[in-house]
Design an enzyme around this catalytic site. Structure first.
Site, short mmCIF file in Angstrom:
data_model
loop_
_atom_site.label_atom_id
_atom_site.label_comp_id
_atom_site.label_asym_id
_atom_site.label_seq_id
_atom_site.Cartn_x
_atom_site.Cartn_y
_atom_site.Cartn_z
N ASP A 31 0.68 -0.94 -0.05
CA ASP A 31 0.00 -0.25 -0.38
C ASP A 31 1.26 0.98 0.16
O ASP A 31 1.76 0.81 -0.15
CB ASP A 31 -0.86 -0.21 1.39
CG ASP A 31 -0.34 -0.33 2.03
OD1 ASP A 31 0.87 0.38 2.25
OD2 ASP A 31 -1.01 0.22 3.75
N CYS A 56 3.53 -3.06 4.14
CA CYS A 56 2.40 -2.30 4.44
C CYS A 56 4.06 -1.22 5.01
O CYS A 56 4.24 -0.92 5.58
CB CYS A 56 1.56 -2.39 5.34
SG CYS A 56 1.28 -2.98 5.88
N THR A 107 3.14 -1.29 8.32
CA THR A 107 4.21 -2.48 9.85
C THR A 107 4.09 -3.01 9.72
O THR A 107 5.19 -4.57 10.32
CB THR A 107 2.67 -1.64 10.93
OG1 THR A 107 1.41 -2.79 10.06
CG2 THR A 107 2.04 -0.45 11.54
N GLY A 128 -1.59 -5.05 9.25
CA GLY A 128 -2.79 -5.20 7.81
C GLY A 128 -2.29 -6.62 7.00
O GLY A 128 -3.60 -7.31 6.75
N HIS A 165 10.61 -23.83 9.30
CA HIS A 165 9.44 -24.26 10.18
C HIS A 165 8.36 -24.14 10.23
O HIS A 165 7.29 -25.22 9.86
CB HIS A 165 9.53 -23.89 11.84
CG HIS A 165 10.92 -24.19 12.62
ND1 HIS A 165 10.84 -24.22 13.71
CD2 HIS A 165 12.51 -24.55 11.79
CE1 HIS A 165 12.02 -23.72 14.57
NE2 HIS A 165 12.94 -24.17 13.72
C1 RB5 Z 1 -1.28 2.85 5.98
O1 RB5 Z 1 -1.48 4.03 6.90
C2 RB5 Z 1 -1.36 1.98 7.58
O2 RB5 Z 1 -2.53 1.31 7.78
C3 RB5 Z 1 -0.72 0.46 6.36
O3 RB5 Z 1 0.28 0.89 6.00
C4 RB5 Z 1 -0.78 -0.95 7.46
O4 RB5 Z 1 0.29 0.09 8.38
C5 RB5 Z 1 -1.52 -1.44 8.30
O5 RB5 Z 1 -1.57 -2.43 9.05
#
Ligand code: RB5
Length: 155
Positions: A11, A68, A70, A73, A101
């Site tokens: 994303d 993404c 983090t 998601g 594993h």
């Molecule tokens: C986008 O702002 C953020 O929520 C997405 O990139 C990700 O970290 C979601 O888990």
């Protein structure tokens, strides 16, 4: 065997790291398919997790890498597709271990969590580590049994 074709997705929070990963895969001689996003404008991460996960589940690509902000998601969403074992890794030990594993077939990363140097080491370790089989195969089979038990349940 090193993965021969990798589906990539991100994303807006992972777009820049995805572009870097493409360059690293080129240097490693590994083919990739970019499932988007293709620019920094805000998009919804589940759309890209689904595209990549479906390509891997269908056997169109050997592995997938999703980025993404983090990595969380993307990992949650990709793991909803039957046949996908997505692993969020922000260290090299975990990247190796999840191949050995868990036979993970999708790697997820958070661009806002790791720097490019560490991300590159994680990607290289994950792509070149083999599944160990043996007792781990029995455990992966049990994951597949859970998936089968709940398929179509809507849970
Ligand atoms: C986008 O702002 C953020 O929520 C997405 O990139 C990700 O970290 C979601 O888990």
């Amino acid at each position: 065997m090193t993965a021969v074709r990798v589906a990539l997705g991100a994303d807006h929070g992972g777009y820049r790291l995805k572009e870097a990963i493409k360059r690293w895969l080129d240097e490693m001689g590994i083919a990739w398919e970019d499932c988007g996003t293709y620019g920094p404008d805000p998009v919804d991460y589940p759309d890209y997790a689904r595209k990549v996960a479906e390509k891997v589940a269908a056997g169109e690509c050997d592995r997938g890498i999703l980025v993404c902000g983090t990595g969380i998601g993307m990992c949650i969403a990709a793991n909803k597709v039957p046949g996908i074992r997505a692993a969020l890794c922000h260290d090299v030990f975990s990247a190796r271990a999840t191949r050995e594993h868990n036979d993970s077939n999708v790697l997820t990363l958070g661009e806002r969590v790791v720097g490019e140097g560490l991300a590159r080491a994680i990607v290289e370790a994950w792509l070149t580590t083999e599944f160990a089989g043996g007792r781990h195969a029995r455990r992966v089979d049990k994951i597949k049994e859970i998936e089968k038990a709940y398929s179509g349940s809507g849970c």
